[in-house]
Design an enzyme around this catalytic site. Structure first.
Site, PDB file in Angstrom:
ATOM      1  N   GLN B 181     -19.179  31.380  49.612  1.00  0.00           N
ATOM      2  CA  GLN B 181     -19.599  30.255  48.774  1.00  0.00           C
ATOM      3  C   GLN B 181     -19.678  30.749  47.339  1.00  0.00           C
ATOM      4  O   GLN B 181     -20.589  31.494  46.979  1.00  0.00           O
ATOM      5  CB  GLN B 181     -20.937  29.714  49.277  1.00  0.00           C
ATOM      6  CG  GLN B 181     -20.912  29.319  50.746  1.00  0.00           C
ATOM      7  CD  GLN B 181     -20.055  28.093  51.035  1.00  0.00           C
ATOM      8  OE1 GLN B 181     -20.295  27.018  50.490  1.00  0.00           O
ATOM      9  NE2 GLN B 181     -19.026  28.252  51.859  1.00  0.00           N
ATOM     10  N   ALA B 222     -27.011  19.993  51.060  1.00  0.00           N
ATOM     11  CA  ALA B 222     -25.888  20.884  51.372  1.00  0.00           C
ATOM     12  C   ALA B 222     -25.007  21.150  50.155  1.00  0.00           C
ATOM     13  O   ALA B 222     -25.188  20.550  49.094  1.00  0.00           O
ATOM     14  CB  ALA B 222     -25.060  20.271  52.493  1.00  0.00           C
ATOM     15  N   HIS B 223     -24.016  22.009  50.345  1.00  0.00           N
ATOM     16  CA  HIS B 223     -23.170  22.418  49.219  1.00  0.00           C
ATOM     17  C   HIS B 223     -22.352  21.248  48.666  1.00  0.00           C
ATOM     18  O   HIS B 223     -21.879  20.391  49.383  1.00  0.00           O
ATOM     19  CB  HIS B 223     -22.261  23.587  49.574  1.00  0.00           C
ATOM     20  CG  HIS B 223     -21.411  23.438  50.787  1.00  0.00           C
ATOM     21  ND1 HIS B 223     -20.611  24.457  51.233  1.00  0.00           N
ATOM     22  CD2 HIS B 223     -21.254  22.428  51.672  1.00  0.00           C
ATOM     23  CE1 HIS B 223     -19.989  24.065  52.327  1.00  0.00           C
ATOM     24  NE2 HIS B 223     -20.352  22.856  52.612  1.00  0.00           N
ATOM     25  N   ASN B 224     -22.245  21.258  47.333  1.00  0.00           N
ATOM     26  CA  ASN B 224     -21.400  20.305  46.603  1.00  0.00           C
ATOM     27  C   ASN B 224     -21.914  18.870  46.616  1.00  0.00           C
ATOM     28  O   ASN B 224     -21.195  17.957  46.248  1.00  0.00           O
ATOM     29  CB  ASN B 224     -19.943  20.381  47.095  1.00  0.00           C
ATOM     30  CG  ASN B 224     -19.368  21.767  46.870  1.00  0.00           C
ATOM     31  OD1 ASN B 224     -19.248  22.567  47.790  1.00  0.00           O
ATOM     32  ND2 ASN B 224     -19.093  22.074  45.627  1.00  0.00           N
TER      33      ASN B 224
END
Lengths: 309, 309, 309
Positions: B181, B222-224
């Protein structure tokens, strides 16, 4: 593990049980009927496991009076084998204070008082205006933010956060104004707070967790909740602000209770259920959408959305 | 607590309020109408509590113009008593920096920069490539893993994890290959991140939490994800990866939003609800299966499973 | 970030790809097609993003054979661009050991063994009877309570709690008697445990997390769960005690599985769903109450409550 051993007589006396077989038999650990080896004591409390009784390698088994005749070897006969197992499990607990013998870093604010019998783990943070009473344990990496009182014989499991800021804001033209949280979090005696739980202190009045409450891991309790004596809440639940809950409340995992509700004593809530209204009648409440194979669910789902009232 | 006291005149000037009674009256704390004692100021913002106004022991009460005539003693008259209470609550905040006066251990990676005005609690971990701007507070036992930027005047509550690895894997013949990541987590100004929250940094592009966002405890982002300005999310919610959410989003506890969705500004989602599709129209969305007595639920449940489309 | 750079030839050899363009082209980072700048490599794995291929500023793009003809500049042609991206992402990972160069405080109990290759972050607590094998990483502020074994190449993300007390009590006349949790937590190799997860050790027998399992953040796994190889569980899920789950289980966020169930291999569970019964047939299970506009939901909700069986 750490090598505790007890005679069958010792164990029987702890649970007021009747001995079957040699009272001087030495027991070194506890095991399930299926996985026991010689030197182990086991127990039979669920009739589903009765089939394992005849073939177990356990040296002794805790049974009720009805099953006593089926003992293959030694045993302890009691009214409630599960309760007896609970009592005996404590005798085999290894390292009740695991922090002895290492240098421990923790932080206690100058305005807080911690009884000298309290066990505190590494990296615990105890902020201002806290009071922790006798024989309570605060495990590693927990944070007691502010205004937290904890009674006797309670256990705070690792990485819990107690007395955190409640989620309180007043809307303004440009977003939100934070409401400082000035109340306390009062936790009673014989309480357990699971790993990773978060319990907010009150906004003005206090948040209260009464004696004997047991919270599983990752439970969230918001500000000004009152949670009644001997309530037990499974993992990953959340209780919203200013809700008052009676004694002996039980709730399955991943469930929630909305804010500003009143729940009477002796209410049980199933897993993955949301309580949206006050409950004035004790009983068992459930609100699960049944899980189905994806195709069947899609059909049920369309049905629900099409039919109205 | 710590002994702040203010004259009624002082308090009124902070909230542009009109004084009723003695301007030199001394106020030592805030209390609810029901639990106030002399020396306290209270407030009436919810008409449900109006019945307590005539009997309160508060020395002064913050009221709106309509209720001003019902004041029994002194008070402050404002347009919005709840907003005034929020402003005054800050004056009674004890120990805004609770870490003063003890030796604090924390970790800041050599590649990271922390403004000298930032307050950092014990056992905080700040990993590589982080930047923390003026007047932000990072409370005890929090972890800023990597590539985390935080703006001004933000508060990170205890045991939060920011910039953790997103949940990204490419399936292979033997399981999964981890996707490193490499993105950042960009948190704006005037943000609050609750105790025990986890917010992942981006996989390649960034995760963004815009100015004024308030997250309650144990929220997962969560990511993004991009979370719009002044959004407020209650406890134990989760937002899946790559979802973009507009301004003023509000979500009740234990709710979630699936990944790769677009949600417009001004959407409110009820508690214990899952959003599975993009939302292009602002409004109020709910998806709770109603909780019922167990027997009634069982019947409803069978009905749902039998009837299709 | 940290300035790694690779030639296109280097990267192609890592993923067994065919080079298009100059093999000596220097690549300094990874970016999405939309946000790439010169010096970046990007990838096209989802046809939805194909429209960005012609205008990207990426110096090179990883594509499959079908899309190779559309490359505007340099690239790497592989069968599976997403898998190739995963492999290459690892090359750009900055600070794989972020704890080097600072003084680290952590605690390892005298009865525990940690391989010398293990990376341990600040404020980690490793209690009694733990064993951690080669090349595993335990990130900051995590707690390994007791009897925790972790295999090789696993990653424990920050603020996780492993081997915590299971939620076990025997009711008695005055509340509950705690059942001491005497079992272990056995975690395999190539496992990832997300930030803020909690996994309990067994009551008597062990809790088992098999090789290759990936848990997202804030997942709770209760005592005596067995979770099969290569299972992947999204954020904020909970699995209740003594449930046995097969290989390749997948579960969306905010979902749960009740206790004492058996789930076969290759089961997928949607987000925000509760599994209440054992599953003997692999497949895709969902139990979401559809979210609707509040008025429509209210009508559906009344309909569900009125109609029984």
């Amino acid at each position: 593990m750490s090598g505790q051993s007890y005679s069958l007589k010792d164990l029987a006396s702890k649970v007021n049980g009747d001995i079957v077989g040699d009272p001087n038999l030495i027991i070194r650990s506890i095991a399930t009927l299926q996985n026991a080896s010689p030197g182990c004591i086991s127990f039979l409390s669920n009739s589903k496991y009765k089939k394992f009784l005849s073939n177990t390698s356990a040296s002794a088994v805790i049974v009720n009076r009805e099953n006593a005749v089926e003992l293959q070897a030694a045993g302890i006969v009691v009214d409630n084998p599960y309760a007896a197992y609970a009592v005996i499990s404590a005798l085999f607990n290894t390292y009740p204070n695991p922090y002895i013998g290492n240098e421990i870093n923790y932080f206690v604010h100058s305005t807080s008082s911690v009884d000298e019998s309290v066990i505190i783990g590494p990296n615990v943070y105890v902020g201002p205006n806290c009071k922790i009473e006798k024989n309570t344990i605060i495990h590693a990496n927990s944070s007691l933010v502010k205004n937290v009182h904890i009674g006797r014989n309670s256990i705070i499991h690792p990485n819990a956060v107690l007395g955190s800021d409640g989620f309180g804001y007043a809307p303004n033209k440009n977003g939100y104004t934070k409401i400082e949280q000035l109340g306390r979090l009062i936790i009673g005696s014989n309480v357990e707070i699971g790993a990773g739980c978060t319990i907010d202190r009150g906004a003005i009045d206090d948040t209260e967790i009464h004696d004997g409450v047991k919270l599983d891991n990752q439970v969230h309790v918001a500000h000004n909740v009152i949670l009644g004596q001997d309530s037990a809440i499974a993992a990953s639940c959340a209780i919203a602000g200013s809700t008052t809950i009676g004694k002996n409340f039980q709730m399955g995992g991943l469930s929630g209770v909305l804010g500003h509700l009143d729940i009477v004593d002796n209410v049980m809530v199933g897993a993955h259920t949301l309580i949206t209204k006050s409950i004035s009648k004790s009983g068992n409440y459930v609100g699960i959408m049944p899980a189905q194979d994806h195709k069947d669910w899609a059909k049920s789902s369309i049905f629900i959305k099409r039919r109205k009232i």
